[in-house]
Design a protein around this motif. Structure first.
Motif, mmCIF file in Angstrom:
data_model
loop_
_atom_site.group_PDB
_atom_site.id
_atom_site.type_symbol
_atom_site.label_atom_id
_atom_site.label_comp_id
_atom_site.label_asym_id
_atom_site.label_seq_id
_atom_site.Cartn_x
_atom_site.Cartn_y
_atom_site.Cartn_z
ATOM 1 N N ILE A 175 2.366 7.416 -5.124
ATOM 2 C CA ILE A 175 1.798 7.928 -3.878
ATOM 3 C C ILE A 175 0.231 7.222 -4.765
ATOM 4 C CG2 ILE A 175 0.258 9.551 -3.149
ATOM 5 C CD1 ILE A 175 3.114 9.617 -1.984
ATOM 6 N N ASN A 176 0.099 7.459 -5.917
ATOM 7 C CA ASN A 176 -1.585 6.876 -5.946
ATOM 8 C C ASN A 176 -1.423 4.700 -5.201
ATOM 9 O OD1 ASN A 176 -2.982 9.244 -6.487
ATOM 10 N ND2 ASN A 176 -2.563 9.079 -8.851
ATOM 11 N N GLU A 177 -0.376 4.235 -6.057
ATOM 12 C CA GLU A 177 -0.001 3.113 -5.799
ATOM 13 C C GLU A 177 -0.055 3.029 -4.437
ATOM 14 O OE1 GLU A 177 3.019 0.224 -6.954
ATOM 15 O OE2 GLU A 177 2.651 0.887 -8.665
ATOM 16 N N LEU A 178 0.481 3.639 -3.857
ATOM 17 C CA LEU A 178 0.926 3.317 -1.982
ATOM 18 C C LEU A 178 -0.673 3.281 -1.412
ATOM 19 C CD1 LEU A 178 4.081 5.357 -1.103
ATOM 20 C CD2 LEU A 178 3.896 2.767 -1.305
ATOM 21 N N ILE A 179 -1.149 4.423 -1.946
ATOM 22 C CA ILE A 179 -2.617 4.871 -0.742
ATOM 23 C C ILE A 179 -3.186 3.289 -1.241
ATOM 24 C CG2 ILE A 179 -4.942 5.808 -1.379
ATOM 25 C CD1 ILE A 179 -2.899 8.451 -1.749
ATOM 26 N N ARG A 180 -3.363 3.154 -2.958
ATOM 27 C CA ARG A 180 -4.320 2.032 -3.278
ATOM 28 C C ARG A 180 -3.625 0.924 -2.410
ATOM 29 N NH1 ARG A 180 -9.635 1.040 -4.767
ATOM 30 N NH2 ARG A 180 -10.083 -0.818 -3.969
ATOM 31 N N GLU A 181 -2.293 -0.039 -1.946
ATOM 32 C CA GLU A 181 -2.392 -0.744 -1.588
ATOM 33 C C GLU A 181 -2.014 -0.943 -0.077
ATOM 34 O OE1 GLU A 181 1.841 -1.079 -2.070
ATOM 35 O OE2 GLU A 181 1.622 -1.768 -4.534
ATOM 36 N N ILE A 182 -2.260 0.261 0.378
ATOM 37 C CA ILE A 182 -1.930 0.254 2.542
ATOM 38 C C ILE A 182 -3.590 0.419 2.657
ATOM 39 C CG2 ILE A 182 -2.334 2.263 3.701
ATOM 40 C CD1 ILE A 182 0.891 3.106 2.706
ATOM 41 N N VAL A 183 -4.284 1.453 2.095
ATOM 42 C CA VAL A 183 -6.060 0.826 2.398
ATOM 43 C C VAL A 183 -6.473 -0.417 1.936
ATOM 44 C CG1 VAL A 183 -7.899 1.513 1.495
ATOM 45 C CG2 VAL A 183 -6.613 3.431 1.571
ATOM 46 N N THR A 184 -5.820 -1.386 0.679
ATOM 47 C CA THR A 184 -6.622 -2.382 0.698
ATOM 48 C C THR A 184 -5.780 -3.419 1.669
ATOM 49 O OG1 THR A 184 -6.622 -2.541 -1.446
ATOM 50 C CG2 THR A 184 -6.532 -4.482 -1.295
ATOM 51 N N GLU A 185 -4.775 -3.364 2.174
ATOM 52 C CA GLU A 185 -3.972 -4.129 3.120
ATOM 53 C C GLU A 185 -4.284 -3.693 4.705
ATOM 54 O OE1 GLU A 185 0.254 -2.856 3.295
ATOM 55 O OE2 GLU A 185 0.864 -3.667 1.519
ATOM 56 N N MET A 186 -4.859 -2.642 4.606
ATOM 57 C CA MET A 186 -5.434 -2.517 6.023
ATOM 58 C C MET A 186 -7.174 -2.220 6.523
ATOM 59 S SD MET A 186 -3.339 1.095 7.563
ATOM 60 C CE MET A 186 -3.997 1.176 8.890
ATOM 61 N N GLY A 187 -7.096 -2.811 5.492
ATOM 62 C CA GLY A 187 -9.058 -3.396 5.490
ATOM 63 C C GLY A 187 -9.477 -1.622 5.564
ATOM 64 N N ALA A 188 -8.673 -0.959 5.325
ATOM 65 C CA ALA A 188 -9.626 0.753 6.180
ATOM 66 C C ALA A 188 -10.684 1.098 5.164
ATOM 67 C CB ALA A 188 -8.761 1.959 6.364
ATOM 68 N N THR A 189 -11.286 1.880 5.482
ATOM 69 C CA THR A 189 -12.682 2.933 4.285
ATOM 70 C C THR A 189 -11.912 3.999 4.406
ATOM 71 O OG1 THR A 189 -14.476 1.709 5.823
ATOM 72 C CG2 THR A 189 -14.643 3.966 4.885
ATOM 73 N N ALA A 190 -11.324 4.232 3.243
ATOM 74 C CA ALA A 190 -11.107 5.559 2.428
ATOM 75 C C ALA A 190 -12.123 6.672 2.049
ATOM 76 C CB ALA A 190 -9.976 5.156 1.533
ATOM 77 N N MET A 191 -11.750 7.601 2.158
ATOM 78 C CA MET A 191 -12.031 9.273 1.949
ATOM 79 C C MET A 191 -11.451 10.003 0.900
ATOM 80 S SD MET A 191 -15.669 9.849 2.831
ATOM 81 C CE MET A 191 -16.566 11.078 1.990
ATOM 82 N N THR A 192 -11.211 10.115 -0.386
ATOM 83 C CA THR A 192 -11.165 11.100 -0.611
ATOM 84 C C THR A 192 -11.061 12.608 -1.676
ATOM 85 O OG1 THR A 192 -8.778 9.310 -1.463
ATOM 86 C CG2 THR A 192 -8.813 11.569 -2.402
ATOM 87 N N ILE A 193 -10.431 13.388 -1.391
ATOM 88 C CA ILE A 193 -10.959 14.547 -2.228
ATOM 89 C C ILE A 193 -9.395 14.659 -3.124
ATOM 90 C CG2 ILE A 193 -10.886 17.225 -2.513
ATOM 91 C CD1 ILE A 193 -12.061 16.670 0.281
ATOM 92 N N THR A 194 -10.295 14.959 -4.819
ATOM 93 C CA THR A 194 -8.806 14.632 -5.395
ATOM 94 C C THR A 194 -9.908 16.125 -6.763
ATOM 95 O OG1 THR A 194 -7.184 13.938 -6.978
ATOM 96 C CG2 THR A 194 -9.463 12.491 -6.599
ATOM 97 N N HIS A 195 -9.241 16.703 -7.433
ATOM 98 C CA HIS A 195 -9.339 17.281 -9.458
ATOM 99 C C HIS A 195 -8.546 16.433 -10.341
ATOM 100 C CE1 HIS A 195 -9.590 20.472 -6.479
ATOM 101 N NE2 HIS A 195 -10.789 21.051 -7.051
ATOM 102 N N ASP A 196 -7.175 15.668 -9.745
ATOM 103 C CA ASP A 196 -6.791 14.608 -10.123
ATOM 104 C C ASP A 196 -7.125 13.547 -11.025
ATOM 105 O OD1 ASP A 196 -4.895 13.134 -11.957
ATOM 106 O OD2 ASP A 196 -3.758 13.094 -9.949
ATOM 107 N N MET A 197 -7.747 12.957 -12.356
ATOM 108 C CA MET A 197 -8.543 11.767 -12.630
ATOM 109 C C MET A 197 -7.935 10.922 -12.926
ATOM 110 S SD MET A 197 -11.652 13.126 -12.652
ATOM 111 C CE MET A 197 -12.300 11.596 -13.419
#
Length: 248
Positions: A175-197
């Motif tokens: 999921i982390n890899e997908l998020i990074r790929e998709i955000v980069t592909e789309m040129g989107a601005t992303a904000m994430t909340i997480t406890h997972d370092m």
């Protein structure tokens, strides 16, 4: 793209946000870290206007988030919810295409289904998954469906609320890899909340730590381990001893 200046929010006597200052650059990936109950989700809801902040200013491209056309404003966002938040009574493709068929300019169902199937493919799910119901999917597959829904309308900004919660380490990595790929592909601005370092290091360009109602530290993820801030160091290393008091 997103700027918060001296943002305050309280619920009765509980002062959740006490002067938050934060800037999120266009096309960047910002990750918000902090303990449970520190106001991370409230912060996202204030940006979206789902919760009205008490004072301070929140702007998107320089415009007040509480002013203007709400539908046009919200159409710029996509969101991956912590628990998936899929509609049990709808098939997978209907979940993914929910905004497409119910938005201001709805697509015909056949066209919306085609878009949904393509987005499912993008997150690694086969076309036959489209006609299943959420209850027929594993937790990891449900999370992928949620991600497909978040990107279905090609949003400019995507919020991720604890995207790897409840997943095993391997699926969390996927999921982390997908998020990074998709955000980069789309040129989107992303904000994430997480406890997972692990997620922080995988998807962040910049990191901000929310504690005590304020942003204690913010900077590039490359500087996270080097910062001398005692709050950040205690949190990222999971230490019981430090300035952050644990609930016993």
């Amino acid at each position: 793209m997103i700027e918060l200046r001296e943002v305050h929010k309280h619920f009765g006597a509980n002062r959740v946000l006490q002067g938050v200052n934060l800037t999120v650059a266009s096309g960047s990936s910002m990750v918000i870290i902090g303990g449970s109950g520190t106001g991370k989700s409230v912060l996202l809801k204030c940006i979206l206007g789902l919760v009205r902040h008490d004072s301070g200013a929140i702007t998107l491209d320089g415009q007040d988030v509480t002013a203007g056309d709400r539908d046009a404003f919200l159409s710029r966002f996509g969101m991956l919810f912590q628990g998936g938040a899929l509609f049990d009574s709808l098939r997978v493709w209907e979940n993914v295409a929910f905004r497409l068929v119910r938005g201001a300019r709805p697509l015909p169902k056949a066209q919306a289904r085609e878009v949904a199937v393509e987005k499912l493919r993008r997150v690694g799910l086969k076309p036959e998954v489209a006609d299943l119901y959420p209850a027929e999917l594993s937790g990891g597959m449900q999370k992928r469906v949620g991600l497909a829904r978040a990107i279905a309308a090609e949003p400019e900004i995507i919020f991720f609320d604890e995207p790897t919660t409840g997943l095993d380490p391997i699926m969390a990595g996927v999921i982390n890899e997908l998020i990074r790929e998709i955000v980069t592909e789309m040129g989107a601005t992303a904000m994430t909340i997480t406890h997972d370092m692990t997620s922080v290091r995988a998807i962040a360009d910049n990191v901000a730590m929310l504690h005590g109602g304020v942003i204690r530290w913010t900077g590039p993820v490359s500087e996270l381990d080097r910062t001398p801030d005692a709050y950040v160091q205690q949190f990222i290393h999971g230490r019981a001893e430090g300035p952050i008091e644990s609930v016993r």
